[in-house]
Design a protein around this motif. Structure first.
Motif, PDB file in Angstrom:
ATOM      1  N   ASP A   1     -16.618 -14.965  39.989  1.00  0.00           N
ATOM      2  CA  ASP A   1     -15.526 -13.994  39.993  1.00  0.00           C
ATOM      3  C   ASP A   1     -15.686 -12.935  38.926  1.00  0.00           C
ATOM      4  OD1 ASP A   1     -12.868 -16.296  40.882  1.00  0.00           O
ATOM      5  OD2 ASP A   1     -14.249 -15.165  42.111  1.00  0.00           O
ATOM      6  N   ALA A   2     -16.412 -13.240  37.860  1.00  0.00           N
ATOM      7  CA  ALA A   2     -16.489 -12.274  36.763  1.00  0.00           C
ATOM      8  C   ALA A   2     -17.795 -12.419  36.014  1.00  0.00           C
ATOM      9  CB  ALA A   2     -15.325 -12.474  35.809  1.00  0.00           C
ATOM     10  N   VAL A   3     -18.339 -11.294  35.638  1.00  0.00           N
ATOM     11  CA  VAL A   3     -19.496 -11.250  34.776  1.00  0.00           C
ATOM     12  C   VAL A   3     -19.208 -10.188  33.730  1.00  0.00           C
ATOM     13  CG1 VAL A   3     -21.942 -10.713  34.612  1.00  0.00           C
ATOM     14  CG2 VAL A   3     -21.085 -11.891  36.621  1.00  0.00           C
TER      15      VAL A   3
ATOM     16  N   ALA B   1     -17.387  -7.898  49.964  1.00  0.00           N
ATOM     17  CA  ALA B   1     -17.496  -8.855  48.854  1.00  0.00           C
ATOM     18  C   ALA B   1     -17.308  -8.170  47.507  1.00  0.00           C
ATOM     19  CB  ALA B   1     -18.846  -9.562  48.910  1.00  0.00           C
ATOM     20  N   ALA B   2     -17.839  -6.964  47.347  1.00  0.00           N
ATOM     21  CA  ALA B   2     -17.692  -6.232  46.084  1.00  0.00           C
ATOM     22  C   ALA B   2     -16.239  -5.848  45.830  1.00  0.00           C
ATOM     23  CB  ALA B   2     -18.575  -4.990  46.082  1.00  0.00           C
ATOM     24  N   ILE B   3     -15.537  -5.417  46.865  1.00  0.00           N
ATOM     25  CA  ILE B   3     -14.127  -5.046  46.714  1.00  0.00           C
ATOM     26  C   ILE B   3     -13.302  -6.271  46.329  1.00  0.00           C
ATOM     27  CG2 ILE B   3     -12.060  -4.276  47.958  1.00  0.00           C
ATOM     28  CD1 ILE B   3     -13.989  -2.430  49.588  1.00  0.00           C
ATOM     29  N   THR B   4     -13.521  -7.380  47.017  1.00  0.00           N
ATOM     30  CA  THR B   4     -12.779  -8.605  46.722  1.00  0.00           C
ATOM     31  C   THR B   4     -13.072  -9.091  45.304  1.00  0.00           C
ATOM     32  OG1 THR B   4     -12.693  -9.217  49.044  1.00  0.00           O
ATOM     33  CG2 THR B   4     -12.384 -10.988  47.449  1.00  0.00           C
ATOM     34  N   ALA B   5     -14.342  -9.068  44.892  1.00  0.00           N
ATOM     35  CA  ALA B   5     -14.698  -9.484  43.531  1.00  0.00           C
ATOM     36  C   ALA B   5     -14.051  -8.567  42.503  1.00  0.00           C
ATOM     37  CB  ALA B   5     -16.214  -9.493  43.370  1.00  0.00           C
ATOM     38  N   ASN B   6     -13.993  -7.268  42.778  1.00  0.00           N
ATOM     39  CA  ASN B   6     -13.362  -6.323  41.853  1.00  0.00           C
ATOM     40  C   ASN B   6     -11.872  -6.609  41.705  1.00  0.00           C
ATOM     41  OD1 ASN B   6     -13.483  -3.882  40.179  1.00  0.00           O
ATOM     42  ND2 ASN B   6     -12.106  -3.073  41.752  1.00  0.00           N
ATOM     43  N   VAL B   7     -11.194  -6.916  42.807  1.00  0.00           N
ATOM     44  CA  VAL B   7      -9.770  -7.265  42.738  1.00  0.00           C
ATOM     45  C   VAL B   7      -9.586  -8.479  41.832  1.00  0.00           C
ATOM     46  CG1 VAL B   7      -7.792  -8.137  44.059  1.00  0.00           C
ATOM     47  CG2 VAL B   7      -9.152  -6.245  44.959  1.00  0.00           C
ATOM     48  N   ARG B   8     -10.433  -9.485  41.986  1.00  0.00           N
ATOM     49  CA  ARG B   8     -10.330 -10.690  41.159  1.00  0.00           C
ATOM     50  C   ARG B   8     -10.597 -10.387  39.690  1.00  0.00           C
ATOM     51  NH1 ARG B   8     -13.277 -14.053  45.750  1.00  0.00           N
ATOM     52  NH2 ARG B   8     -11.413 -14.802  46.823  1.00  0.00           N
ATOM     53  N   LEU B   9     -11.566  -9.532  39.419  1.00  0.00           N
ATOM     54  CA  LEU B   9     -11.856  -9.147  38.029  1.00  0.00           C
ATOM     55  C   LEU B   9     -10.658  -8.464  37.382  1.00  0.00           C
ATOM     56  CD1 LEU B   9     -15.458  -7.716  38.409  1.00  0.00           C
ATOM     57  CD2 LEU B   9     -14.819  -9.697  37.047  1.00  0.00           C
ATOM     58  N   VAL B  10     -10.096  -7.496  38.080  1.00  0.00           N
ATOM     59  CA  VAL B  10      -8.960  -6.740  37.547  1.00  0.00           C
ATOM     60  C   VAL B  10      -7.745  -7.646  37.388  1.00  0.00           C
ATOM     61  CG1 VAL B  10      -7.364  -4.844  38.023  1.00  0.00           C
ATOM     62  CG2 VAL B  10      -9.810  -4.537  38.403  1.00  0.00           C
ATOM     63  N   ARG B  11      -7.524  -8.538  38.357  1.00  0.00           N
ATOM     64  CA  ARG B  11      -6.392  -9.455  38.295  1.00  0.00           C
ATOM     65  C   ARG B  11      -6.501 -10.396  37.094  1.00  0.00           C
ATOM     66  NH1 ARG B  11      -6.490 -13.441  42.865  1.00  0.00           N
ATOM     67  NH2 ARG B  11      -7.853 -14.464  41.384  1.00  0.00           N
ATOM     68  N   SER B  12      -7.685 -10.733  36.673  1.00  0.00           N
ATOM     69  CA  SER B  12      -7.861 -11.675  35.562  1.00  0.00           C
ATOM     70  C   SER B  12      -7.648 -11.031  34.192  1.00  0.00           C
ATOM     71  CB  SER B  12      -9.253 -12.305  35.617  1.00  0.00           C
ATOM     72  OG  SER B  12     -10.245 -11.355  35.284  1.00  0.00           O
ATOM     73  N   ARG B  13      -7.695  -9.740  34.086  1.00  0.00           N
ATOM     74  CA  ARG B  13      -7.609  -9.056  32.783  1.00  0.00           C
ATOM     75  C   ARG B  13      -6.310  -9.279  32.022  1.00  0.00           C
ATOM     76  NH1 ARG B  13     -10.462  -3.423  34.361  1.00  0.00           N
ATOM     77  NH2 ARG B  13     -12.547  -4.271  34.590  1.00  0.00           N
TER      78      ARG B  13
ATOM     79  N   SER C   1      -6.565  -1.126  59.293  1.00  0.00           N
ATOM     80  CA  SER C   1      -5.345  -1.723  59.846  1.00  0.00           C
ATOM     81  C   SER C   1      -4.079  -1.223  59.157  1.00  0.00           C
ATOM     82  CB  SER C   1      -5.404  -3.246  59.713  1.00  0.00           C
ATOM     83  OG  SER C   1      -5.366  -3.623  58.345  1.00  0.00           O
ATOM     84  N   GLN C   2      -4.233  -0.539  58.031  1.00  0.00           N
ATOM     85  CA  GLN C   2      -3.120  -0.054  57.208  1.00  0.00           C
ATOM     86  C   GLN C   2      -2.240  -1.190  56.738  1.00  0.00           C
ATOM     87  OE1 GLN C   2      -1.173   3.125  59.339  1.00  0.00           O
ATOM     88  NE2 GLN C   2      -2.920   4.476  59.087  1.00  0.00           N
ATOM     89  N   ARG C   3      -2.874  -2.330  56.439  1.00  0.00           N
ATOM     90  CA  ARG C   3      -2.140  -3.504  55.945  1.00  0.00           C
ATOM     91  C   ARG C   3      -2.636  -3.884  54.560  1.00  0.00           C
ATOM     92  NH1 ARG C   3      -0.612  -7.345  60.905  1.00  0.00           N
ATOM     93  NH2 ARG C   3      -0.117  -5.661  62.337  1.00  0.00           N
ATOM     94  N   VAL C   4      -1.771  -4.553  53.821  1.00  0.00           N
ATOM     95  CA  VAL C   4      -2.119  -5.065  52.501  1.00  0.00           C
ATOM     96  C   VAL C   4      -2.417  -6.551  52.652  1.00  0.00           C
ATOM     97  CG1 VAL C   4      -1.314  -5.464  50.156  1.00  0.00           C
ATOM     98  CG2 VAL C   4      -0.716  -3.350  51.335  1.00  0.00           C
ATOM     99  N   ARG C   5      -3.550  -6.955  52.109  1.00  0.00           N
ATOM    100  CA  ARG C   5      -3.965  -8.358  52.195  1.00  0.00           C
ATOM    101  C   ARG C   5      -4.068  -8.918  50.785  1.00  0.00           C
ATOM    102  NH1 ARG C   5      -9.452 -10.825  52.762  1.00  0.00           N
ATOM    103  NH2 ARG C   5     -10.217  -8.701  52.618  1.00  0.00           N
ATOM    104  N   GLY C   6      -3.381 -10.030  50.541  1.00  0.00           N
ATOM    105  CA  GLY C   6      -3.432 -10.685  49.240  1.00  0.00           C
ATOM    106  C   GLY C   6      -4.791 -11.331  49.019  1.00  0.00           C
ATOM    107  N   ILE C   7      -5.251 -11.299  47.775  1.00  0.00           N
ATOM    108  CA  ILE C   7      -6.513 -11.914  47.385  1.00  0.00           C
ATOM    109  C   ILE C   7      -6.205 -13.012  46.385  1.00  0.00           C
ATOM    110  CG2 ILE C   7      -8.749 -11.548  46.261  1.00  0.00           C
ATOM    111  CD1 ILE C   7      -8.541  -9.986  48.862  1.00  0.00           C
ATOM    112  N   ARG C   8      -6.660 -14.203  46.645  1.00  0.00           N
ATOM    113  CA  ARG C   8      -6.453 -15.337  45.727  1.00  0.00           C
ATOM    114  C   ARG C   8      -7.566 -15.433  44.732  1.00  0.00           C
ATOM    115  NH1 ARG C   8      -2.449 -18.920  47.269  1.00  0.00           N
ATOM    116  NH2 ARG C   8      -1.626 -18.422  49.285  1.00  0.00           N
TER     117      ARG C   8
END
Length: 78
Positions: free
Chosen positions: A8-10, A32-44, A71-78
């Motif tokens: 998730d983070a480096v 995968a890069a977008i999802t990993a970036n969301v996780r990185l930012v969420r952890s800060r 799809s113009q939808r928001v999807r939560g990332i865990r």
């Protein structure tokens, strides 16, 4: 710098590094890069003592999400 697909983070010297899984290609790599970036930012916020205390006390929640253009939808990332 490459990362493992499950990582998730480096960070190097306290600075975030690109979260790119170079084993993937095309749309899968971008996704995968977008999802990993969301996780990185969420952890800060957890690194900030005041925010971490609020999260621990249940007074603050930090969530990650991405907006899907097609799809113009928001999807939560865990």
């Amino acid at each position: 710098m490459e990362i493992d697909a499950g990582s998730d983070a480096v960070c190097a010297a306290g600075r975030p590094q690109p979260a790119i899984d170079r084993t993937l290609r095309g749309a899968a790599r971008i996704d995968a890069a977008i999802t990993a970036n969301v996780r990185l930012v969420r952890s800060r916020p957890g690194a900030e003592p005041e925010l971490a205390a609020r999260v621990a006390a249940g007074r603050l929640s930090v969530v990650g999400a991405r907006y899907e253009l097609t799809s113009q939808r928001v999807r939560g990332i865990r």
